[in-house]
Write an enzyme that holds these catalytic residues in place. Structure first.
Site, PDB file in Angstrom:
ATOM      1  N   GLY A 346       1.823   2.146 -41.023  1.00  0.00           N
ATOM      2  CA  GLY A 346       0.927   1.976 -39.890  1.00  0.00           C
ATOM      3  C   GLY A 346      -0.437   2.561 -40.168  1.00  0.00           C
ATOM      4  N   PRO A 347      -1.396   2.296 -39.312  1.00  0.00           N
ATOM      5  CG  PRO A 347      -2.539   1.666 -37.401  1.00  0.00           C
ATOM      6  CD  PRO A 347      -1.258   1.435 -38.128  1.00  0.00           C
ATOM      7  N   GLY A 349      -3.480   7.941 -37.756  1.00  0.00           N
ATOM      8  CA  GLY A 349      -3.529   8.482 -36.414  1.00  0.00           C
ATOM      9  C   GLY A 349      -2.434   8.042 -35.473  1.00  0.00           C
ATOM     10  CB  VAL A 350       0.107   5.412 -35.415  1.00  0.00           C
ATOM     11  CG1 VAL A 350      -0.995   4.406 -35.224  1.00  0.00           C
ATOM     12  CG2 VAL A 350       0.639   5.368 -36.840  1.00  0.00           C
ATOM     13  N   GLY A 351       0.736   8.867 -35.834  1.00  0.00           N
ATOM     14  CA  GLY A 351       1.779   9.894 -35.764  1.00  0.00           C
ATOM     15  C   GLY A 351       2.880   9.764 -36.782  1.00  0.00           C
ATOM     16  CE  LYS A 352       1.006   6.457 -41.570  1.00  0.00           C
ATOM     17  NZ  LYS A 352      -0.190   6.449 -40.710  1.00  0.00           N
ATOM     18  CB  THR A 353       2.382  13.213 -41.120  1.00  0.00           C
ATOM     19  OG1 THR A 353       1.811  12.335 -42.089  1.00  0.00           O
ATOM     20  CG2 THR A 353       2.800  14.510 -41.805  1.00  0.00           C
ATOM     21  CB  SER A 670      -4.652 -13.980 -41.981  1.00  0.00           C
ATOM     22  OG  SER A 670      -5.619 -12.970 -42.134  1.00  0.00           O
ATOM     23  CE  LYS A 713      -3.618 -10.417 -39.290  1.00  0.00           C
ATOM     24  NZ  LYS A 713      -3.295 -11.680 -39.987  1.00  0.00           N
TER      25      LYS A 713
END
Length: 783
Positions: A346-347, A349-353, A670, A713
């Site tokens: 994911g991009p 800042g989405v909370g992966k770590t 795309s 998107k």
């Protein structure tokens, strides 16, 4: 001889060793009853010490203890933190152990007086003088005697103190303790003196054997030879090797690792400790001893608490939470599940770590993060061979070593940022680490022995999988985190971000409240991102301003943060309400793109001018995107009649296609239908419908093929204010993962042919012929 004089005292069983009267001894306590006793004792209290017959008995009874022990006075009690309590005691007199009269919370026992005989006889004093005279020869090799041993010291006490200082076994010390006849006790002690002198004679003989005419440089080597000779004669290894050997045995190494360790330990014993090679061998053995070969932590297998932690720490993310709960369920049913390697995509800042940290907290395992961004050396993963100066284990084994257990949570952060240099490909080295069929016997170049990584939970994070090799992608279970909607950001700010930022800036106890309008302003006008990292920075900016006011005026005049307060503190908005544009002329269309930072809006601008049919494509586009533009133009030529386009126009005019944000590289298929729509709009004179965006690959036959990144998107389109979306029919299943709030706000058309795209995308024309007044003139720019 037993004299009836019952005294009930607290009983402290000694698992190892024994204590002789007249000595001061530190006693560490570790068992539950012993700890309870130690906590109840104060300095000056009396206790009774009795040695165990079998050290393996954890809760001894009367029959498990020797009948003769000693009373002692507590001199000091030391709390050593995690290592438990330690009592410093002074042993006083022998007494016999009677019956145990109480067991809770600690043992109490009857003690009976043990009367010594011939303690003041002439034979005892004569033997005591012999002990004093013979002791001078042994003072250099044995421990110093505790307490005075002059003429005023009674013979029995002298024997106890001297025996405690001698390097003799516990069984021999028990002979001294149980000898109530003082003369017999002294005679047995003098026999021990003879044995000590024999040891000294052997040492002297060894010294003479190895002593030669030597230079100063060889002196240290000679001393090493003497130590090895002593070790061989006494059968006792050196202290340093003893410690290393014990640590290696406690570590429970695998058979192969233990064989290698013993070989290195034997080499170390024969080396000069000042040699560089000795330090290398010592460091290697210490690394082996520190690795958790068999140590693991028990998982928290109750799903309820795990689910509560995940819900409390992270909003949304249904698929990720579901996968973690599935993993926990499998772990509860099968104690040895197959290795799991998750990849949170994911991009920023989405909370992966932070999600990986919550997973580790939820299942009760330690977490260690391995940053892979920019790593270009294969040895960073597999370790350096010990032949190199400064060699060390790789980052994976290093993480296991620092975690202290063999089943930690290891976060492979930014796995998509791995580089490749002349030292090798670290991505290829990760293939073995991340393969559940191989990582049970992972071999680090430094360790040179198989280590089991199969019990570790690997969680990788990535922004984009484009540059990752196919074999590495194949080993990862991809869980996509596309980004957050406006409503989700609002909830995250309320439940998490505001509280954390206020606490971080020292405002935790203040009654500060953000209004919904203020949060909405920060989300819509000051940030435009898939995650919430920039939103947290903006909230932090407000918190810093409040902290300054709090310190400057010693109070807060403003505790409700509304829109006016946000404008005053944060400043003017950085973005408009909507990113979408009204198409005021033909030749412009909006596409949807996927970037490592999430979804984005991509505008395609076209114009034409008199010329000879030349095509110009700008905007720092990649080869695939340029080919998509040529494909779209070729399709228009082939379908000109159906689209009411004069093919002759294509030869009489030069065409320019541009994608704004020209400094940013762009590529991918795309944007194919967007380019074709923009060109069709330009040549037909029909504008693109307002509020419409699209994505999909176009072919020469006019087919619309599916593309990736649909969730990201559509979230970007929703944030930008678009209301109508054209998607390839092949992406229909991707809509199931979208939040309902987004689907309700968007009108989505699924298309499979370009004819459908143009019918839905272009406005109806009052005059379909070339004389349409909406058609631009030859020198007009459509932008």
């Amino acid at each position: 001889m037993v004299k009836r004089s019952d005294v009930i005292l607290p009983l402290l069983p000694l698992r190892l060793g024994l204590v002789l009267p007249g000595t001061i001894t530190p006693l560490p306590v570790g068992r539950s009853r012993s700890i309870a006793l130690a906590r109840a004792l104060e300095a000056g209290d009396r206790i009774f010490l009795a040695a165990q017959k079998d050290p393996a008995v954890d809760d001894p009874d009367r029959d498990d203890l020797h009948s003769l022990g000693v009373t002692a006075v507590v001199r000091e009690k030391v709390d050593r933190g995690r290592r438990g309590l330690m009592l410093v005691i002074e042993a006083q007199e022998r007494r016999f152990l009677g019956e145990i009269v109480r067991r809770s919370p600690y043992l109490h026992a009857e003690t009976l007086e043990a009367q010594e005989t011939r303690g003041d006889s002439e034979d005892a004093h004569a033997l005591a003088d012999i002990v004093r005279n013979g002791l001078n020869d042994l003072l250099e090799t044995e421990r110093p005697v505790q307490g005075p041993i002059d003429k005023d010291c009674p013979p029995g006490l002298l024997a106890d103190r001297v025996a405690a200082s001698l390097d003799i076994t516990t069984d021999k010390k028990r002979e001294i303790l149980e000898a109530l006849d003082v003369v017999s006790r002294l005679r047995r002690l003098i026999q021990f003196f003879g044995e000590a002198r024999a040891r000294m004679a052997i040492k002297e003989e060894i010294r003479r054997e190895v002593q030669k005419d030597l230079s100063d440089e060889e002196r240290e080597a000679v001393l090493r030879k003497q130590l090895r000779a002593i070790q061989k004669e006494l059968g006792e290894p050196l202290d340093e090797q003893v410690e290393l050997r014990e640590r290696l045995e406690r570590a429970e190494l695998s058979k192969e690792a233990m064989r290698i360790a013993m070989r290195e330990l034997n080499r170390l014993e024969s080396m000069n400790p000042s040699q560089a090679e000795a330090q290398v061998a010592r460091s290697y053995l210490e690394t082996l001893a520190e690795l958790p070969w068999a140590k693991r932590i028990e998982d928290e297998l109750e799903l309820g608490p795990v689910e509560e932690i995940l819900e409390a720490e992270h909003h949304g993310l249904r698929d990720v939470k579901q996968r973690i709960l599935e993993y926990m369920a499998v772990l509860a049913l099968s104690k040895k599940p197959r290795g799991t390697i998750l990849c949170l995509l994911g991009p920023p800042g989405v909370g992966k770590t932070s999600l990986a940290q919550s997973v580790a907290e939820a299942i009760g395992r330690p977490l260690h993060r391995v940053a892979l961004g920019g790593v270009r050396d294969e040895a960073e993963i597999r370790g350096h061979r010990r032949t190199y100066v400064g060699a060390m284990p790789g980052r994976i084994i290093g993480a296991i070593r620092r975690a202290g257990v063999k089943n930690p949570v290891i976060v492979l952060d930014e796995i998509d940022k791995l580089g490749r240099g002349h030292q090798g490909d670290p991505g290829a080295a990760l293939l073995e680490v991340l393969d559940p069929e191989q990582n049970h016997a992972f071999i680090d170049h430094y360790i040179e022995a198989p280590f089991d990584l199969s019990e570790a939970l690997f969680i990788a994070t990535a922004n984009d999988l484009e540059g990752m090799s196919a074999p590495l992608r194949d080993r990862l279970e991809i869980i996509e985190i596309p980004g957050y909607t406006h409503d989700e950001k609002m909830e995250i700010a309320k439940k998490h971000l505001i509280a954390k930022e206020l606490e971080a800036h020292g405002l935790k106890g203040e009654a500060i409240r953000f209004t919904d309008e203020a949060i909405d302003l920060l989300i819509d006008r000051h940030t435009r991102e898939a995650g919430v990292r920039q939103l947290r920075r903006e909230i932090g900016k407000v918190a810093r301003a409040l902290a300054l006011e709090r310190v400057r005026h010693e109070r807060l005049d403003e505790t409700i943060i509304d829109e006016a307060a946000v404008r005053r503190i944060v400043g003017r908005p950085r973005f408009g309400r909507e990113l979408r544009e009204e198409y005021d002329r033909p030749g412009v269309a909006a596409g949807l793109a996927y970037t490592p930072f999430g979804g984005d809006i991509l505008f395609i601008e076209t114009t034409r001018m008199p010329g000879k049919g030349r095509v110009e494509i700008t905007g720092k586009l990649g080869d695939v995107m340029k080919e998509s533009a040529h494909t779209a133009l070729s399709f228009l030529r082939s379908q000109a009649e159906l689209l009411n386009i004069d093919v002759g126009d294509l030869d009489r005019y030069d065409l320019h296609l541009h994608v704004p944000a020209g400094a940013i590289p762009k590529d991918g298929p795309s944007a194919g239908i967007t380019m074709l729509t923009a060109l069709a709009s330009l040549f037909s004179g029909r504008k693109v419908r307002s509020g419409l965006a699209m994505t999909g690959e176009a072919t020469l036959r006019g087919r619309v093929l599916p593309v990736g990144g649909i969730q990201s998107k559509l979230l970007a389109a929703h944030r930008a204010g678009f209301t109508t979306i054209l998607l390839p029919k092949g992406n229909e299943l991707d809509l199931e993962d979208l939040p309902k709030s987004v689907l309700e706000d968007l009108t989505i058309h699924l298309v499979s042919e370009m004819s459908e795209v143009l019918k839905l995308a272009l406005e109806e024309s009052h005059d379909p012929l070339r004389g349409d007044p909406t058609k631009p003139k030859a020198d007009q720019v459509a932008a």
